[in-house]
Scaffold this active site. Structure first.
Site, short mmCIF file in Angstrom:
data_model
loop_
_atom_site.label_atom_id
_atom_site.label_comp_id
_atom_site.label_asym_id
_atom_site.label_seq_id
_atom_site.Cartn_x
_atom_site.Cartn_y
_atom_site.Cartn_z
N HIS A 271 0.83 -1.21 0.00
CA HIS A 271 0.00 0.00 0.00
C HIS A 271 0.86 1.25 0.00
O HIS A 271 2.05 1.22 0.33
CB HIS A 271 -0.95 0.02 1.21
CG HIS A 271 -0.26 0.18 2.53
ND1 HIS A 271 0.07 1.41 3.07
CD2 HIS A 271 0.16 -0.74 3.44
CE1 HIS A 271 0.65 1.25 4.26
NE2 HIS A 271 0.72 -0.04 4.50
N CYS A 288 3.91 -4.51 6.50
CA CYS A 288 3.42 -4.23 5.15
C CYS A 288 4.57 -3.85 4.21
O CYS A 288 5.67 -3.51 4.64
CB CYS A 288 2.39 -3.11 5.18
SG CYS A 288 0.79 -3.61 5.82
#
Length: 314
Positions: A271, A288
């Site tokens: 992301h 992430c």
């Protein structure tokens, strides 16, 4: 879940955290600021401003005045004024001619310079294995160190600045960089793709090169810089698939935005990260894969489908 630390309960979402290099305490959430790591955002150099000049040639001395030609005297006629001799003519000084390098310009580049000439120097040093980042256009400590090493190899004065002599020697030993080499998509060169990335539709993510390549049937469609989790919350490696996408996702665990999230392993996702854009590699995620180029990840988000492969490897 990305973002799990110690015994915290896991929920979907992750956020950038500062890396604790002291060895004491848990990692804290990163605050936006200036990236203190050398060259982040500028591909290895933290030095803006271009200082490019050429050494002038020695001017020629202006030519001397010519002696006036003899004017025959005319017989004097009463009442007629005698013509006077013409003033000697003085030619204009010969214009200064600068030194000419028939192979191209010979700029003087120093720490603080920026621009296309800097990119070319960096690309040529990269060809020789002396510059380990991609060209950024900023002449900083990494570039000056690479130039100094080249000068050492060529028995030139080790100034770290790109003098005309250094420039010509570098050009003689390298080829003209292509447009793609001068303006690469990532800060670090893309790694050779893992063999698992060479077929199908895949987000190919290299921890070693800190890059993500969106590939279809072995061809790179887009590439971008990425960062990963900290030692406390590492990004998992292996073969995964995109489970689901969330354009405007918001972390329930860290109460922070995760735009263009593509989840591939529990709470871990690829992301966009505003924190990465702000502080660069000084920070890290809770697992992430952070992307700092919003425009690129937005485009890839639109192209990736649920079920596409995700390969994370070192």
């Amino acid at each position: 879940m990305c973002g799990a630390i110690a015994v915290l309960a896991l929920t979907v979402g992750c956020e950038g955290v500062a890396v604790d290099t002291s060895g004491a305490g848990e990692p804290s959430r990163a605050a936006a600021g200036v990236d203190g790591s050398e060259g982040d955002g500028k591909n290895g150099d933290t030095d803006p401003r271009e200082a490019s000049s050429r050494p002038p040639a020695d001017p020629k001395e202006p030519a001397g005045a010519r002696e006036p030609e003899a004017v025959p005297s005319a017989p004097e006629t009463p009442g007629t004024p005698t013509p006077s001799a013409p003033e000697p003519s003085t030619p204009s000084p010969t214009p200064t001619r600068p030194a000419i390098d028939t192979r191209g310009p010979a700029p003087l580049l120093v720490e603080g310079s920026e621009g296309r000439d800097v990119r070319e120097v960096q690309a040529r040093l990269q060809q020789l294995g002396l510059f380990q980042r991609n060209p950024s256009g900023y002449y900083g400590t990494l570039t000056s160190g690479s130039v100094r090493e080249f000068q050492k190899q060529r028995a030139l004065a080790q100034t770290g600045t790109t003098t005309p002599e250094t420039w010509r020697s570098l050009r003689d030993r390298t080829t003209t960089p292509t447009a793609a080499q001068l303006n690469p998509e990532t800060s670090y060169p893309l790694a050779d793709p893992d063999k698992r990335c060479r077929t199908g539709r895949v987000l190919c993510i290299s921890k070693e090169s800190r890059t993500l390549a969106w590939m279809i049937d072995g061809k790179v469609q887009a590439a971008m810089d990425v960062r990963f989790g900290t030692e406390y919350t590492p990004t998992r490696e292996g073969t995964f698939k995109v489970d689901f996408k969330s354009r405007d996702h918001h972390s329930t665990l860290y109460d922070t935005p995760m735009p263009f999230a593509m989840f591939f392993s529990g709470g871990q996702a690829v992301h966009y990260s505003a924190d990465f854009a702000a502080v660069g590699y000084n920070g890290g995620s809770h697992g992430c894969v952070n992307v700092r180029d919003r425009e690129k990840i937005a485009k890839v988000f639109d192209e990736v489908r649920a079920g596409d492969k995700v390969i994370v490897y070192s």
